[in-house]
Design a protein around this motif. Structure first.
Motif, PDB file in Angstrom:
ATOM      1  N   GLY A 218      -3.501   5.985 -15.369  1.00  0.00           N
ATOM      2  CA  GLY A 218      -3.999   7.184 -14.164  1.00  0.00           C
ATOM      3  C   GLY A 218      -3.423   6.214 -12.973  1.00  0.00           C
ATOM      4  N   MET A 219      -4.917   5.202 -13.665  1.00  0.00           N
ATOM      5  CA  MET A 219      -4.711   3.969 -11.856  1.00  0.00           C
ATOM      6  C   MET A 219      -3.591   3.909 -11.251  1.00  0.00           C
ATOM      7  SD  MET A 219      -7.631   3.950 -11.161  1.00  0.00           S
ATOM      8  CE  MET A 219      -9.444   4.198 -12.231  1.00  0.00           C
ATOM      9  N   GLY A 220      -2.099   3.177 -12.244  1.00  0.00           N
ATOM     10  CA  GLY A 220      -1.144   3.067 -11.104  1.00  0.00           C
ATOM     11  C   GLY A 220      -0.460   4.523 -10.337  1.00  0.00           C
ATOM     12  N   ASP A 221      -0.781   5.437 -11.088  1.00  0.00           N
ATOM     13  CA  ASP A 221      -0.497   6.108 -10.791  1.00  0.00           C
ATOM     14  C   ASP A 221      -1.250   6.819  -8.827  1.00  0.00           C
ATOM     15  OD1 ASP A 221       1.960   6.602 -13.264  1.00  0.00           O
ATOM     16  OD2 ASP A 221       0.019   8.104 -13.668  1.00  0.00           O
ATOM     17  N   VAL A 222      -1.893   6.854  -8.903  1.00  0.00           N
ATOM     18  CA  VAL A 222      -2.602   7.118  -7.642  1.00  0.00           C
ATOM     19  C   VAL A 222      -2.724   5.723  -7.057  1.00  0.00           C
ATOM     20  CG1 VAL A 222      -5.721   7.080  -6.574  1.00  0.00           C
ATOM     21  CG2 VAL A 222      -4.662   8.035  -8.662  1.00  0.00           C
ATOM     22  N   LEU A 223      -2.908   4.352  -7.701  1.00  0.00           N
ATOM     23  CA  LEU A 223      -2.084   3.214  -6.123  1.00  0.00           C
ATOM     24  C   LEU A 223      -0.791   3.779  -5.936  1.00  0.00           C
ATOM     25  CD1 LEU A 223      -2.753   0.820  -5.135  1.00  0.00           C
ATOM     26  CD2 LEU A 223      -1.502  -0.766  -6.936  1.00  0.00           C
ATOM     27  N   ALA A 224      -0.287   4.420  -6.750  1.00  0.00           N
ATOM     28  CA  ALA A 224       1.549   4.105  -6.485  1.00  0.00           C
ATOM     29  C   ALA A 224       1.695   5.669  -4.969  1.00  0.00           C
ATOM     30  CB  ALA A 224       3.069   4.794  -7.291  1.00  0.00           C
ATOM     31  N   GLY A 225       0.707   6.806  -5.765  1.00  0.00           N
ATOM     32  CA  GLY A 225       0.495   7.966  -4.190  1.00  0.00           C
ATOM     33  C   GLY A 225       0.012   7.295  -2.921  1.00  0.00           C
ATOM     34  N   LEU A 226      -0.794   6.047  -3.324  1.00  0.00           N
ATOM     35  CA  LEU A 226      -1.308   5.577  -1.722  1.00  0.00           C
ATOM     36  C   LEU A 226      -0.854   5.398  -1.180  1.00  0.00           C
ATOM     37  CD1 LEU A 226      -4.587   5.364  -0.016  1.00  0.00           C
ATOM     38  CD2 LEU A 226      -4.952   3.354  -2.297  1.00  0.00           C
ATOM     39  N   ALA A 227      -0.091   3.978  -1.768  1.00  0.00           N
ATOM     40  CA  ALA A 227       0.830   2.980  -0.772  1.00  0.00           C
ATOM     41  C   ALA A 227       2.174   3.968  -0.373  1.00  0.00           C
ATOM     42  CB  ALA A 227       1.214   2.407  -1.984  1.00  0.00           C
ATOM     43  N   GLY A 228       2.503   5.230  -1.139  1.00  0.00           N
ATOM     44  CA  GLY A 228       3.582   6.007  -0.690  1.00  0.00           C
ATOM     45  C   GLY A 228       3.006   6.873   0.524  1.00  0.00           C
ATOM     46  N   ALA A 229       1.747   6.615   0.636  1.00  0.00           N
ATOM     47  CA  ALA A 229       1.183   8.118   1.751  1.00  0.00           C
ATOM     48  C   ALA A 229       0.525   6.462   3.266  1.00  0.00           C
ATOM     49  CB  ALA A 229       0.074   8.127   1.305  1.00  0.00           C
ATOM     50  N   LEU A 230       0.683   5.887   2.703  1.00  0.00           N
ATOM     51  CA  LEU A 230       0.462   4.685   3.830  1.00  0.00           C
ATOM     52  C   LEU A 230       2.844   4.303   4.799  1.00  0.00           C
ATOM     53  CD1 LEU A 230      -1.874   2.181   2.630  1.00  0.00           C
ATOM     54  CD2 LEU A 230      -2.512   4.055   4.086  1.00  0.00           C
ATOM     55  N   LEU A 231       3.202   4.182   3.712  1.00  0.00           N
ATOM     56  CA  LEU A 231       3.979   4.019   4.277  1.00  0.00           C
ATOM     57  C   LEU A 231       4.776   5.691   5.612  1.00  0.00           C
ATOM     58  CD1 LEU A 231       6.175   2.932   1.122  1.00  0.00           C
ATOM     59  CD2 LEU A 231       5.685   1.548   3.413  1.00  0.00           C
ATOM     60  N   ALA A 232       4.263   6.384   4.936  1.00  0.00           N
ATOM     61  CA  ALA A 232       4.399   7.894   5.124  1.00  0.00           C
ATOM     62  C   ALA A 232       4.237   8.095   6.730  1.00  0.00           C
ATOM     63  CB  ALA A 232       4.148   9.043   4.384  1.00  0.00           C
ATOM     64  N   GLN A 233       2.619   7.611   6.468  1.00  0.00           N
ATOM     65  CA  GLN A 233       2.111   7.251   8.241  1.00  0.00           C
ATOM     66  C   GLN A 233       2.974   6.068   9.177  1.00  0.00           C
ATOM     67  OE1 GLN A 233      -2.593   8.896   7.288  1.00  0.00           O
ATOM     68  NE2 GLN A 233      -1.405   8.362   5.793  1.00  0.00           N
ATOM     69  N   GLY A 234       3.503   5.674   8.430  1.00  0.00           N
ATOM     70  CA  GLY A 234       4.010   4.707   9.497  1.00  0.00           C
ATOM     71  C   GLY A 234       3.314   2.880   9.168  1.00  0.00           C
ATOM     72  N   VAL A 235       2.667   2.597   8.414  1.00  0.00           N
ATOM     73  CA  VAL A 235       2.242   1.829   8.299  1.00  0.00           C
ATOM     74  C   VAL A 235       3.783   0.559   7.429  1.00  0.00           C
ATOM     75  CG1 VAL A 235       0.665   0.016   6.877  1.00  0.00           C
ATOM     76  CG2 VAL A 235      -0.043   2.190   7.320  1.00  0.00           C
ATOM     77  N   PRO A 236       4.007  -0.307   8.209  1.00  0.00           N
ATOM     78  CA  PRO A 236       4.690  -1.201   6.873  1.00  0.00           C
ATOM     79  C   PRO A 236       4.951  -2.267   5.737  1.00  0.00           C
ATOM     80  CG  PRO A 236       3.932  -2.113   9.938  1.00  0.00           C
ATOM     81  CD  PRO A 236       2.775  -0.850   9.342  1.00  0.00           C
ATOM     82  N   LEU A 237       6.362  -1.981   5.551  1.00  0.00           N
ATOM     83  CA  LEU A 237       5.681  -2.466   3.521  1.00  0.00           C
ATOM     84  C   LEU A 237       4.595  -2.910   3.484  1.00  0.00           C
ATOM     85  CD1 LEU A 237       7.896  -0.903   1.623  1.00  0.00           C
ATOM     86  CD2 LEU A 237       8.892  -3.213   2.120  1.00  0.00           C
TER      87      LEU A 237
END
Length: 286
Positions: A218-237
């Motif tokens: 599940g650690m990878g799932d948490v990382l994926a959600g975290l990266a997605g959240a930052l992208l959704a907040q406008g952080v560049p790729l």
């Protein structure tokens, strides 16, 4: 291109956090930070989609939807009512959700069955910024295609599949493997493992935080959600990928300090996240 690997040290983490995790405007609303769509949670894999989607919410994503199997949808509604779970059975069901999403996190619990096979062409098509994880990487390896606005999150085994080589080849020269993955598939690559690497084709950054207790499901799932959240907040790729890796590792280290490494759960990282995600000019998590 330089062969240098830059460490994600405390100073770099501080710079990223202060630049991209500043206080929100007083009139902000959930539409400013979403919608974020998680696609996964096939039959028997609802937990992976839940970990990714709930992490996205806890990391600051706004409206957060989950496109999943019918059984998973019922469980998600009960466990986390803040998520908008939608049962999908075909590309026709998925397309309207993709059309409204600002960011897509695809792969957690997607599976490799006919349901996933049906959805994959819609996920592979050009669209919003995307984090591709887990079984999404399996389908990408089966159907290779570049995507300029995608973050890939392979562990060494998935990286070997994507590059049609052996895990030992990945381990022999991880920076070279990260560069090759980025060259082949585009976007930004997070090559997970001890000393996770982040590569955009020009830069390769290595995270020095994290600990062996994080080698758990599940650690990878948490990382994926975290990266997605930052992208959704406008952080560049690239910055979103690097900051997600750094925050994820530091959360794991904080859990290890307070509870120990052995027995750590992926959802334990939710505890330290608020402090890590809300730094100030005076106090930034190191």
């Amino acid at each position: 291109m330089s062969d240098a690997v830059t460490l994600i040290d405390d100073d770099l983490h501080r710079q990223l956090a202060l630049r991209w995790l500043s206080p929100r405007a007083d009139d902000a609303h959930k539409g400013d930070f979403g919608p974020l769509l998680v696609v996964g949670g096939g039959e028997g894999y609802s937990g992976a989609a839940l970990l990714a989607a709930e992490t996205a919410l806890r990391a600051g994503a706004g409206a957060t939807l989950v496109a999943c199997g019918r059984t998973a949808a019922a469980g998600l509604w009960l466990h986390r009512p803040e998520l908008m779970a939608r049962a999908v059975s075909s590309r026709a069901d998925l397309q309207p959700l993709l059309a409204m999403a600002r960011v897509v996190v695809a792969g957690p619990g997607l599976g490799r069955d006919d349901w996933a096979r049906e959805l994959w062409p819609a996920l592979a098509a050009p669209g919003p910024r995307q984090v591709l994880d887990a079984d999404g990487l399996f389908w990408l390896a089966e159907n290779p295609e570049r995507h300029p606005a995608r973050v890939l999150t392979p562990h060494p085994g998935e990286a070997a599949r994507l590059l049609h080589c052996h895990v030992a080849d990945i381990s022999r020269d991880r920076p070279a493997a990260a560069r090759e993955l980025q060259s082949e598939y585009g976007g930004v690559v997070i090559l997970k493992g001890a000393g996770t690497l982040v590569c955009d084709g020009e830069r390769v950054w290595r995270c020095t935080a994290g600990n062996p207790g994080m080698a758990t499901p599940g650690m990878g799932d948490v990382l994926a959600g975290l990266a997605g959240a930052l992208l959704a907040q406008g952080v560049p790729l690239f910055e979103a990928a690097a900051l997600a890796v750094s925050l994820h590792a530091r959360a794991g280290d904080r859990v290890a300090v307070h509870k120990g490494q052995r027995g750590m759960l992926a959802s334990d990282l939710w505890g330290p996240m608020p402090a890590l995600l809300n730094p100030t000019q005076q106090v930034v998590e190191q």
